[in-house]
Every structure is written in structure tokens, then in C-alpha cells.
Design an enzyme around this catalytic site. Sequence first.
Site, PDB file in Angstrom:
ATOM      1  N   GLU A   4       5.048   1.101   7.693  1.00  0.00           N
ATOM      2  CA  GLU A   4       6.272   0.296   7.678  1.00  0.00           C
ATOM      3  C   GLU A   4       7.227   0.706   8.646  1.00  0.00           C
ATOM      4  O   GLU A   4       7.958  -0.066   9.205  1.00  0.00           O
ATOM      5  CB  GLU A   4       6.984   0.362   6.353  1.00  0.00           C
ATOM      6  CG  GLU A   4       6.237  -0.287   5.409  1.00  0.00           C
ATOM      7  CD  GLU A   4       4.859   0.552   4.616  1.00  0.00           C
ATOM      8  OE1 GLU A   4       3.864  -0.320   3.924  1.00  0.00           O
ATOM      9  OE2 GLU A   4       4.874   1.707   4.988  1.00  0.00           O
ATOM     10  N   HIS A  37       6.394   0.886  -6.853  1.00  0.00           N
ATOM     11  CA  HIS A  37       6.063  -0.340  -6.321  1.00  0.00           C
ATOM     12  C   HIS A  37       6.919  -1.458  -7.277  1.00  0.00           C
ATOM     13  O   HIS A  37       6.347  -2.564  -7.174  1.00  0.00           O
ATOM     14  CB  HIS A  37       4.510  -0.747  -6.435  1.00  0.00           C
ATOM     15  CG  HIS A  37       3.765   0.140  -5.631  1.00  0.00           C
ATOM     16  ND1 HIS A  37       3.484   1.686  -5.740  1.00  0.00           N
ATOM     17  CD2 HIS A  37       2.874   0.083  -4.706  1.00  0.00           C
ATOM     18  CE1 HIS A  37       2.735   2.313  -4.926  1.00  0.00           C
ATOM     19  NE2 HIS A  37       2.206   1.023  -4.305  1.00  0.00           N
TER      20      HIS A  37
END
Length: 330
Positions: free
Chosen positions: A60, A129
Site C-alpha cells: 500500500e 480488517h
Amino acid sequence: MRRLSYRHALREAFDEELARDPMVMLMGEEVAQYNGAYKVTEGLWAKWGDKRVMDTPISEAGFIGMGVGASMLGVRPVMELMFWSFYTVAWDQIINNAGMVRYMSGGLINCPIVIRGPANSGTNVGATHSHTPENVIAQFPGMKCVVPATAYDAKGLMKAAIRDNDPVMFMENTLLYGEEWDVPDNSELPDGELVIPLGVADIKREGSDITLVCHGRAVHTCLKAAEILQSEHGISAEVVDLRSIRPLDEETIFNSVRKTHRLICVDENKPFGSIGSQIAAMVQQHCFDELDAPVLRVNSLDAPAFYSPPLEKIQNPTPEVVVARALEIC
């Protein structure tokens, strides 16, 4: 009028913007050949090719940084985070670079990037998450934040986000991807396309006794709660969908409170520093004399997301909790 799923509406927005502007491109993990982890970008790589729809490594910090740099040079990248929880890995790129470059450059450098993906709990994927970071992102001037609740809003807001010259953080909900709503075909629209300006809230249900301010999946929680309040208690609830967190449509909120004189802020943030906290402060500052009861909040339980499915079902706001809180002040 057609029935489109949330994911289909997003895909249609991408396809139309790829066709409209050659500087638009999609980037992220598995968005191309695999058709997207959630199949939101299905078919777009086959149609537009490697230079417009690009798979990235699982990094990311790397690919968000690449997108931010590209946007400063005029590209309009739409970056997918497989989970918004992974924004923490690219915190410096998102906040310090995308969010601050226009200010730090004296307005000389724009950063027209969209960073999108799921930002929700409720899917049994664990604490790491399951973040809903719109309240965190909203802390930083220089960035915009959008949380659509329907396919109609998802398409119209995405098209506006892609065209915006500021970085837009676009937060979706995996539990909504398969749900369907009415979305007009472009031929049915006077301007030939569906574009919803950022910063404009939407009243999803008119009411006179209490205002429920919400965004994202909490909109549907509030709509169910409003049905129960009306049918079982004779209480008319107005449901205000923020749609856009930054910029925030303050006047729509204030006007609703001036009409109903009661307010509950409902969102899936943790209670400390939530979006509801900010709205409660703003309403008491600007509409204090209009209030007939204290402003209340309904949030996710103040703990990391539970992994146990039965526990996770009660961690986020439910219609029953919203109804119970409404009865306290009606």
C-alpha cells in the site's frame, strides 16, 4: 430506470470516466486481470488494457505513493485499498503528501486522486480488517471524504470524486456491494449523466418528530428504525444521509433539527471522536435553542471489532438500539 447493485454502479462510474478522460486510470491489488477482489472492476481491464487498469504489488505504501505522485503530474488515479484498514500502511503518503501538497505548494500543485475500498466491520474479518476511518480522515483539512449508502449515490459521488482536484477518500461497505437500488440510465437524465456534487446531504425519509443523522450502512439501520418508530410508536423520524463527511452539509442537518427539535447521530465509528461527536457539538452550538432534548449518539461498541460472528452482529448499531434511544427523548 434500472436496478443496479452497488458494485455495478461503481463499475459503471469507472467505465464512463475512463471513456470521458484519458488521464483517468484504475490501480490496486488485483483490480485488473483478477477483476477485483470484490469484482467491482470486473471486465474493465479487458476493455481498457494495462495502461488504464493496472495491478499493483501488495504494498500500500508503494502503490498509494505512486498514485499520489502521478496525480501531482496530472493523472487522475483511482486507487483501490482491498480494505481501508490498510490506510495505516500508507499514512504518510495519504496525509502528508496527498492531503498537504496543495497547501504546502501555495496552490500550485493539485492532487486529484481517489482512494477507495471497503471501510466497514460486520463481515467477520477481525479487528485489523474492520476499521471505519472516515472520522480519522475528516480530521485533516485538505482531503475530502465520501461514504455513499446506495448504488445511486455511489455512482454519482464517484464520478464527482474522480473529477475533483483534491484528494477524495471514498469509503464503501462490502455488505452493500450486492444490494440493488434504482439507478437511472444516462439517457433518462437531463444532463446525460449522473453526477452528485460532494458536500450535499440527502434526506432519505421525511419526518417531524426526531432527526436521525447517519451515513453509509447506518443509513439503512436508521431507515429500519424509522419504520419501527412510525408503525409501533407513532413517532415520525427524519433520516438525513450525510453522503459526504468532508465537505459536510451543515445546513441540511441544522434545518432538520429546527424542524424536529430532537437529534440522534448514528454511525459505525467508535464513540470517542466519532462523526456523531462532531455533529453533536455543531448542533448544540448553532441550534441549542431549537433542541427539546439532549443530542444522543449511537455508535459501534468501544472495542476492536469482534471476530465472533454473534458478537459482531451486536457491536454495530442496530435498529432496535436506535429505537430504544429515540424513545428516551421522544
